[in-house]
Design a protein around this motif. Structure first.
Motif, PDB file in Angstrom:
ATOM      1  N   ILE A 163       0.770  -1.160  -0.243  1.00 23.34           N
ATOM      2  CA  ILE A 163       0.029   0.123  -0.034  1.00 23.34           C
ATOM      3  C   ILE A 163       0.671   1.197   0.067  1.00 23.34           C
ATOM      4  CG2 ILE A 163      -1.746   1.468   1.397  1.00 23.34           C
ATOM      5  CD1 ILE A 163      -2.739  -1.212   2.075  1.00 23.34           C
ATOM      6  N   ILE A 164       0.591   2.062  -0.834  1.00 23.41           N
ATOM      7  CA  ILE A 164       1.271   3.441  -0.762  1.00 23.41           C
ATOM      8  C   ILE A 164       0.443   4.370  -0.566  1.00 23.41           C
ATOM      9  CG2 ILE A 164       2.610   5.074  -2.290  1.00 23.41           C
ATOM     10  CD1 ILE A 164       3.803   2.611  -3.891  1.00 23.41           C
ATOM     11  N   LEU A 165       0.883   5.230   0.392  1.00 23.96           N
ATOM     12  CA  LEU A 165      -0.001   6.451   0.725  1.00 23.96           C
ATOM     13  C   LEU A 165       0.667   7.636   0.277  1.00 23.96           C
ATOM     14  CD1 LEU A 165      -1.471   5.930   4.488  1.00 23.96           C
ATOM     15  CD2 LEU A 165      -2.363   5.109   2.388  1.00 23.96           C
ATOM     16  N   ALA A 166       0.129   8.248  -0.656  1.00 22.05           N
ATOM     17  CA  ALA A 166       0.689   9.509  -1.276  1.00 22.05           C
ATOM     18  C   ALA A 166       0.257  10.655  -0.551  1.00 22.05           C
ATOM     19  CB  ALA A 166       0.500   9.493  -2.824  1.00 22.05           C
ATOM     20  N   THR A 167       0.872  11.289   0.304  1.00 18.57           N
ATOM     21  CA  THR A 167       0.619  12.458   1.101  1.00 18.57           C
ATOM     22  C   THR A 167       1.215  13.430   0.942  1.00 18.57           C
ATOM     23  OG1 THR A 167       1.972  11.877   3.010  1.00 18.57           O
ATOM     24  CG2 THR A 167      -0.009  10.623   2.862  1.00 18.57           C
ATOM     25  N   ASP A 168       0.804  14.592   1.809  1.00 13.90           N
ATOM     26  CA  ASP A 168       1.697  16.002   1.755  1.00 13.90           C
ATOM     27  C   ASP A 168       2.694  16.013   2.825  1.00 13.90           C
ATOM     28  OD1 ASP A 168      -0.018  15.941   4.107  1.00 13.90           O
ATOM     29  OD2 ASP A 168      -0.787  18.116   3.476  1.00 13.90           O
TER      30      ASP A 168
END
Lengths: 251, 251
Positions: A163-168
């Protein structure tokens, strides 16, 4: 199978009081994913300013009401249409899956969700795109099902590899990096490190403590996650290409 | 419970080779329905130029392909967003139900469709808005599920009291009114009149023969239908108010 969650804080102007797209980021993130074209893939995105200000305006959490439900539903769907538009533009075959058409919650958590259709789309090499939405709830009237919750549910149910969480943010810090100059990025958190969660109380960036807690539950089941800053150009792309980038690994 | 099907020929420019809204008609039709606010209600709309030209361009019927599937899916969803936008604007609480999120077809016909979520929305006095879409098919790759087919399915499954087809013609004629000046509107067709269907072969307006054939099957099960011209101002509204208007009753 990879699940990428694109944060609402990346593709919208999170601080806006009305729905406002961050078109530049949205286009770039879609392009980065499409340039690598990982597959099998499920995409999930958050609502950002297409959800939160409206949920607040209509006081949906404390006072579930159908007017607010319908307006939130409309706006998150509109955001999803923008996301699909750019993914299609950059060459990805995508189909949007509207959570409120196929999920029923109970007490704020996904209770009924037939993932058969998602599996079929994947078999046909089409990328399903889900999103944080507001859905019917058996016990409450309605409930907000966040993109994060969908990721956690699908990650477990569909046995995702990653799982990849593309966040800020660059990842998980030992303290709130906005308050403490000496905050350090934690490169890896393992399920046995659970105790460390206490330290995250100071981290207010996008409910990171909640995210980590959910991801640790997945890690216990063998699903590894990575939190990466998708506001930084090419960082997500490099990660998808298997390169080393600044991030936090959970699992 | 009433089901209103809004024809794609009413709310889009049907002859356009690319997706083109007929915004004036769309706004007026939404307003007319919202001024009466019938309930319980299910709305279904067609695709018009948001579907047919793209299905043709990508040759989806003869050669089911995922690129075409994804593009059609995107455009019909976009049309649905417009429809919901105006219904919300005029005060109706609506939720869109995306057919490709919850229907699987077999050989071109709806095979799997859990209508539980639709029933729940109706219990909460929220109007579900469905639309002609392209869905997964067990035997074919994909198939186009028209708004008409959804109407027929829901009409029977959910035991509708009445179905209204809001189209671009006054009703069913004994011959094609565009070719024959002496064509007469048939005010009522009963199931036992089945034989008359032969005459409709000349009627090319929106596959009327197919529509009538489907509606007669529903009539046999006790579900009455009315075909009305929604391009004429206030005709749909008057019908919803129980007034006598020019139309064809089936059943």
């Amino acid at each position: 199978m990879i699940i990428i969650k694109i944060g609402g804080s990346v593709i919208t102007d999170k601080n806006s009081k009305y729905p406002k797209l961050n078109k530049k980021n949205l286009k770039r993130v879609c392009k980065e994913i499409c340039e690598v074209m990982p597959f099998p893939l499920i995409l999930v995105h958050g609502a950002g300013s297409f959800g939160h200000p409206i949920v607040k305006k209509y006081d949906i959490i404390a006072n579930p009401n159908k007017k607010g439900f319908c307006i939130v539903h409309y706006w998150v769907k509109k955001l999803n249409l923008y996301v699909c538009r750019y993914l299609l533009k950059y060459g990805m075959d995508v189909v949007s899956i509207q959570p409120s058409s196929c999920i029923i919650a109970s007490d704020g958590f996904i209770d009924y969700f037939n993932v058969k259709i998602i599996e079929r789309y994947l078999e046909k090499e089409i990328v399903p795109v889900l999103y944080g939405d507001i859905v019917l709830d058996k016990s409450l009237e309605f409930s907000v099902i966040s993109g994060d919750q969908i990721v956690r549910y699908l990650g477990e149910k569909m046995k995702a590899n990653k799982i990849i969480l593309a966040t800020d943010v660059d990842g998980v810090y030992d303290k709130d990096p906005k308050k403490h100059k000496d905050a350090k990025l934690i490169k890896r958190i393992k399920p046995e490190d659970k105790i460390k969660l206490k330290d995250f109380k100071e981290d207010v960036t996008g409910g990171m403590a909640g995210k980590v807690s959910e991801l640790l539950k997945l890690a216990e089941k063998g699903v590894k996650s990575e939190i990466v800053n998708a506001k930084k150009k090419n960082r997500l792309k490099k990660l998808l290409l298997g390169k080393r980038v600044r991030r936090t690994i959970i699992g």
